[in-house]
Design a protein around this motif. Structure first.
Motif, short mmCIF file in Angstrom:
data_model
loop_
_atom_site.label_atom_id
_atom_site.label_comp_id
_atom_site.label_asym_id
_atom_site.label_seq_id
_atom_site.Cartn_x
_atom_site.Cartn_y
_atom_site.Cartn_z
N PRO A 64 0.81 -1.23 0.00
CA PRO A 64 0.00 0.00 0.00
C PRO A 64 0.84 1.28 0.00
O PRO A 64 1.63 1.51 0.91
N GLY A 65 0.66 2.08 -1.05
CA GLY A 65 1.36 3.35 -1.15
C GLY A 65 2.77 3.28 -1.69
O GLY A 65 3.40 4.31 -1.94
N LYS A 66 3.29 2.07 -1.91
CA LYS A 66 4.66 1.89 -2.40
C LYS A 66 4.60 1.35 -3.83
O LYS A 66 4.14 0.23 -4.05
N TYR A 67 5.09 2.13 -4.78
CA TYR A 67 4.99 1.78 -6.20
C TYR A 67 6.39 1.52 -6.76
O TYR A 67 7.30 2.35 -6.61
N ILE A 68 6.56 0.36 -7.41
CA ILE A 68 7.85 -0.08 -7.93
C ILE A 68 7.78 -0.16 -9.45
O ILE A 68 6.80 -0.67 -10.00
N SER A 69 8.82 0.31 -10.13
CA SER A 69 8.82 0.26 -11.59
C SER A 69 8.79 -1.19 -12.06
O SER A 69 9.45 -2.07 -11.49
N THR A 70 8.03 -1.43 -13.10
CA THR A 70 7.87 -2.81 -13.60
C THR A 70 9.14 -3.32 -14.27
O THR A 70 9.33 -4.52 -14.40
N SER A 71 10.00 -2.42 -14.70
CA SER A 71 11.27 -2.82 -15.32
C SER A 71 12.40 -1.98 -14.73
O SER A 71 12.17 -0.89 -14.19
N GLU A 72 13.60 -2.48 -14.84
CA GLU A 72 14.75 -1.71 -14.42
C GLU A 72 15.06 -0.63 -15.46
O GLU A 72 14.94 -0.87 -16.66
N PHE A 73 15.43 0.55 -14.99
CA PHE A 73 15.88 1.58 -15.91
C PHE A 73 16.79 2.55 -15.15
O PHE A 73 16.82 2.57 -13.92
N ALA A 74 17.55 3.32 -15.91
CA ALA A 74 18.46 4.31 -15.34
C ALA A 74 18.27 5.63 -16.06
O ALA A 74 18.19 5.67 -17.30
N ALA A 75 18.20 6.71 -15.31
CA ALA A 75 18.13 8.03 -15.92
C ALA A 75 19.44 8.30 -16.66
O ALA A 75 20.52 7.94 -16.19
#
Length: 400
Positions: free
Chosen positions: A89-100
């Protein structure tokens, strides 16, 4: 309690926010009790990034309310979409790895379950400057306390970094002082025996993340150089440095806006500023509502480059044998319950798991450890089983 509410609201904001920058927000407890809080930092690390969503909360609650069932995504200038799923709840994780990446910009989009939408302006990645040496030294702090200082150094020859924030992850070895390779077990209603332990309980590892805000800036200097920035101070009597200690220092290069926001949060977190008549009346955000420009949005979207360096040291690397080792994490007393003790007998103590076996109380030629006690010397679990304090899994990075 209710009279303190405005000050507590400041403290709540400090604990749940992450940055600032564009629209000043009046900190009014009546307005902000149900404001959305968006904590979003992405970096040049290739990983699954995390975004936290919550709501500010009233004094009657112990913690903020998570914002659930939201749609969260980041879109870059090339129209690549990075979606985030709700992990807890309230914690959202990117579905894939990425780097800015340098030369790209990133924009945050959040749509709540109620249909309210929020966004940020597109942001570039800050300058990528590697952390330099991390030095360890015996220090006496401004309060006269002897300890170990961990210092970070950095240099950007281009002069484009200027604003820095630091975090650390520390890991330390734990050795149970009164461990024995045997456990005491109840073998019959009236008999206790010994059996070999089947898992590692002597040597473990503890870990902790930094708290608070650690920043520095070089805008007033001719060179963009960070020299001996104190990131962590550990008093000499802290048990985490008794044996072997490791710390991973992370250096974030910030934008001026990000630096200013964290600086404001740090100022608000001090008790003097919270109770002062001069306390700030606003906190800023670079996230705004797409539907209602007057809505108060808390938090900050940050795109920062980060680099890290790990160091290790042993207590005796820094201190001679004249310096006593730090005390253990808890006080360790010896117990030797009698078989017929009316309060807690030996068998009841072992059955309850309240103690761990240390040694025989009576050994020929030696005085008893606990005079007039039972046959076995016991200690509380923390003193004979390190897994009650840390984990027996050796970290992948650990070097002895």
């Amino acid at each position: 309690m209710k009279k303190a509410k405005p000050h507590i609201i400041y403290m709540i904001l400090i604990n749940v926010l992450i940055n600032s920058c564009i629209d000043p927000i009046d900190v009014d407890s009546n307005v902000l009790e149900n404001a959305i809080v968006i904590e979003a930092i992405i970096t040049n690390e290739l990983k699954h990034h995390q975004i936290n969503l919550s709501r500010t909360f009233d004094l009657d609650k112990d913690e903020p309310s998570p914002e659930i069932n939201a749609e969260v995504k980041i879109i870059d200038a090339s129209q690549n979409v990075y979606n985030f799923n709700e992990d807890t709840p309230g914690k959202y994780i990117s579905t894939s790895e990425f780097a800015a990446e340098t030369g790209n910009t990133y924009q945050l989009f959040v749509t709540t379950g109620a249909g309210d939408s929020y966004t940020s302006n597109p942001l570039p990645l800050t300058s990528e400057t590697q952390i330099g040496d991390v030095n360890i030294a015996v220090e006496t702090n401004e309060d006269g306390v002897l300890g170990v200082g961990v210092f970070a150094n950095s240099f950007d020859s281009s002069g484009n970094s200027r604003y820095y924030r630091y975090e650390y992850e520390e890991t330390y070895k734990i050795v149970a002082p009164f461990w024995n390779r045997f456990d005491a077990i109840v073998v019959s209603p009236t008999e206790v025996g010994l059996t070999p332990r089947i898992k590692e309980e002597k040597v473990c590892y503890g870990s902790a993340l930094s708290t608070g805000i650690i920043q520095t800036e070089t805008s007033g200097f001719s060179e963009d150089r960070v020299t001996q920035k104190l990131v962590r101070f550990i008093p000499v009597d802290n048990p985490i440095i008794t044996h072997r200690y490791s710390v991973l220092i992370k250096q974030y290069v910030q934008s001026l806006e990000s630096y200013t926001y964290f600086k404001t949060l740090k100022e608000l977190s001090g008790s003097e500023s919270l109770l002062s008549q001069n306390q700030p009346g606003f906190i800023s955000s670079n996230i705004f509502s797409e539907k209602n420009p007057n809505e108060k949005v808390l938090g900050f979207f940050d795109v920062s480059s980060v680099s890290s360096k790990r160091v290790f040291f042993n207590f005796r690397d820094l201190f001679s044998t004249a310096q006593r080792l730090p005390p253990y994490f808890v006080a360790c007393d010896f117990f030797a319950p009698l078989d017929n003790d009316s309060d807690i007998s030996l068998i009841k103590a072992i059955q309850a798991g309240s103690f761990k076996y240390y040694r025989q109380n009576y050994i020929f030629g030696s005085p008893p450890v606990v005079p007039n006690g039972g046959p076995y010397v016991l200690v509380i679990p923390e003193c004979g089983d390190c897994t009650t304090i840390g984990t027996n899994v050796v970290p992948e990075f650990w070097i002895d």
